[in-house]
Design a protein around this motif. Sequence first.
Motif, PDB file in Angstrom:
ATOM      1  N   GLY A 178       5.392 -44.292 -44.719  1.00  0.00           N
ATOM      2  CA  GLY A 178       5.847 -44.643 -43.375  1.00  0.00           C
ATOM      3  C   GLY A 178       6.927 -43.691 -42.912  1.00  0.00           C
ATOM      4  N   VAL A 183       4.446 -41.688 -38.799  1.00  0.00           N
ATOM      5  CA  VAL A 183       3.928 -42.418 -37.633  1.00  0.00           C
ATOM      6  C   VAL A 183       3.348 -41.455 -36.611  1.00  0.00           C
ATOM      7  CG1 VAL A 183       4.632 -43.764 -35.612  1.00  0.00           C
ATOM      8  CG2 VAL A 183       5.377 -44.466 -37.898  1.00  0.00           C
ATOM      9  N   ASP A 407       6.656 -47.224 -34.197  1.00  0.00           N
ATOM     10  CA  ASP A 407       5.330 -47.320 -34.804  1.00  0.00           C
ATOM     11  C   ASP A 407       4.379 -48.219 -34.036  1.00  0.00           C
ATOM     12  OD1 ASP A 407       5.475 -50.238 -36.405  1.00  0.00           O
ATOM     13  OD2 ASP A 407       7.398 -49.236 -36.154  1.00  0.00           O
ATOM     14  N   ARG A 417       1.878 -47.949 -39.426  1.00  0.00           N
ATOM     15  CA  ARG A 417       2.425 -49.118 -38.733  1.00  0.00           C
ATOM     16  C   ARG A 417       2.519 -50.314 -39.675  1.00  0.00           C
ATOM     17  NH1 ARG A 417       0.675 -52.255 -33.119  1.00  0.00           N
ATOM     18  NH2 ARG A 417       1.815 -54.167 -33.663  1.00  0.00           N
ATOM     19  N   GLN A 420       5.633 -49.950 -41.648  1.00  0.00           N
ATOM     20  CA  GLN A 420       6.836 -50.254 -40.884  1.00  0.00           C
ATOM     21  C   GLN A 420       6.955 -51.749 -40.607  1.00  0.00           C
ATOM     22  OE1 GLN A 420       8.021 -46.745 -41.438  1.00  0.00           O
ATOM     23  NE2 GLN A 420       9.268 -47.919 -40.007  1.00  0.00           N
TER      24      GLN A 420
END
Length: 725
Positions: A178, A183, A407, A417, A420
């Motif tokens: 992440g 992203v 994200d 995503r 996150q």
Amino acid sequence: MNVLITERPPVREEAGPPLRRLGFLLVRRRRAVLGLALALAVVAGVLAAGAVPRMSLSRFEAPGSESDRAQAELVERFGTGSADMIFLVTARWGTVDDPEVAAAGQELAARVARHEGVAEVETYWSRGRPATMRSGDGEHALILVRIPGDADHVRATVLPGLVPASTRGGELLQVRAGGGEEVFRATVPLARQDFVRAELVIFPLAFALLWLYLRRAMAALVPILAGVFAMAVALALLRIPLLFVDVSTFALNLTLAMGLGLGIDYCLFVISRFREEVRAGRDRAAAVAGAVEHAGRTVLFSGITVAASLAVLFALPFDFLRSFAFAGIAVVVGGLVAAVVVLPAVLATIGGALLPRRAASVRGAEFWHGLAVRVMRRPLLYGGLATALLLVLAAPFLGLRLGTADDRILPPDAAPRQTQEIIRQSFPAEETDAVRIVSSGPTGQDVTGYASELSRVPGVAQVDSAAGVFAGGRRVGDGDVSRFAGGEGAWLSVVPSARALAGDPVRFVDAVRAVQPPFEVLIGGYPAELADYRASVVDRLPLLLGLMLGVTFLVLLLMTRSVILPIKATILNVLSLGVMFGALVWVYQEGNLSGLLGFTPTGTLDPSIPILMLCVAYGLSMDYEVFLLSRIREEYDRTGDTEEAVASGLRNGAPLITAAGGILALTFVAYATASVSFVQMLGVGMAVVVLVDATVIRAVLVPSLMRLAGPLNWWPRGRVTTSAR
């Protein structure tokens, strides 16, 4: 009834305006023009294919800002900086504090550190196991990675090898990637897929709509080919700025979105005028020349207006937004060449195949003429109602809240995503988004007092410094103090709570900056970078608007030879833009229709895409304004009667504007199916502004305001008599 045209009409050189003479020249040299156009298309295609790989990835950053200088100081003096990416480590059993899991995590971190391009790795275990790097349930821990270099190096060179090699996991660990760079690395291919998928829908849809309007297959095909030609020429022209500056890969998306739309619009203007000239009894050569003279002039002024609207992005010091200026201007050039140079040669060669098989019905044209007459009989009533409607639609814009992209621009099933989301929901603080404060002043007690004050700021989870770890105004631990001090000063890490960043990260940064430091400091870190970027964009908005309004006013002044008409056009276009921004706030900020469109609202709008849409929408709105005003001006110069000129102008121009606007709006609607919310926003917003502009603005407000202005419309020059052809 069939419309007959002489197959080989005599070509006459006639005196007249330059564009008329150009039209006759293109008729006479049509074979040479078509040959050169074919060669240009081939060369442009080759150059275009080579332009795409040379485009660069971009970051939302403000060069020279305080956060930019803070990052440079951290790297130069302390060998550290903000993390570029994150590995979320999940224990398959037990917790991340179990010895076996901890050993596996440290071994993973060692492998990451050995990867080429990685400059720094920090882990939950190497940092003394702080609570900010461990989830509340103990199942997850963080590995932070710093990768120096520009976006191209990080996303295209390092991450493609690092992420697969590091996320294989094992018996003890599950590893996810992440962070900001990951992203946005995922955003580019998804956005490109969105545009390609939309284009596959748009081409057959545009052909069907063009056929319904023009009633000839060849007439429907030619504008689409012109759009493809414009896109190829635009991408080829981008090779020029690519020699000197970085051009964002997102410029390719704008080229695809605008190229087809402008190609269709401009060709529709020329083809419709050609048909009109034929209906008036002129032979093919004269019809082509007349189309170039009148529609060509409109297309040229429209192109200049669109290009000028996008050129103002050069006033912003951001490569990401400047890239759209290069792309937009290049698309306009391609569209102008297709419509004003290549299309007349096509009409001179196969013009008969573009004419309707039978006389067109005038019912639609008479509807618009009748509507204009009714509006001008009661201009205050109709104009007031239309203005009230637009103001109601624009009202949500008053609640605009600017924020920053994260994200959640990605679809829920995107791997970065999902990473996150786990961090957002499971971790008490945002260690990865710490505000970093660099000092070149003394250490010791001064740092202690400053760190203590910073830890009292609402939303601060803890402050790490050379004097220890602080929370709530008091020292709560030692931490890894050695990393925060050096021979030339010290730095501090202000870790925000997850709630603080989920609310308003810019306000949080402002609160940190409001704490009076005992020595000179620079404040950076990811939240500060976003705050500085947003502030840089917003601070330049007045300049951007002033340039856009001023330049387009001058273009319309030259075209209409009137002062009042450009003022009216500016006011009306501002109204249509207000409706577009009202729709963006209502949908993408407030979350209405989020279930239907499939995006996640964040309660704010990032300013970058709306600013791009502002420039594109303003230019496209002026596209129809230029066309309608040119028809009205032409009628007024012929008759000297303002009301009749307006009614006749709508009768001749409104059906085409409605058709072109409908086709353009539907092509933009296709982007509403995108998985990346930025692309969705572009499609929905542009469709709204085009539809409003082609209907309420042009059909109601233009005639009502022109009726109220009366003779003042044409001040200072008034009527310009034209000689008969």
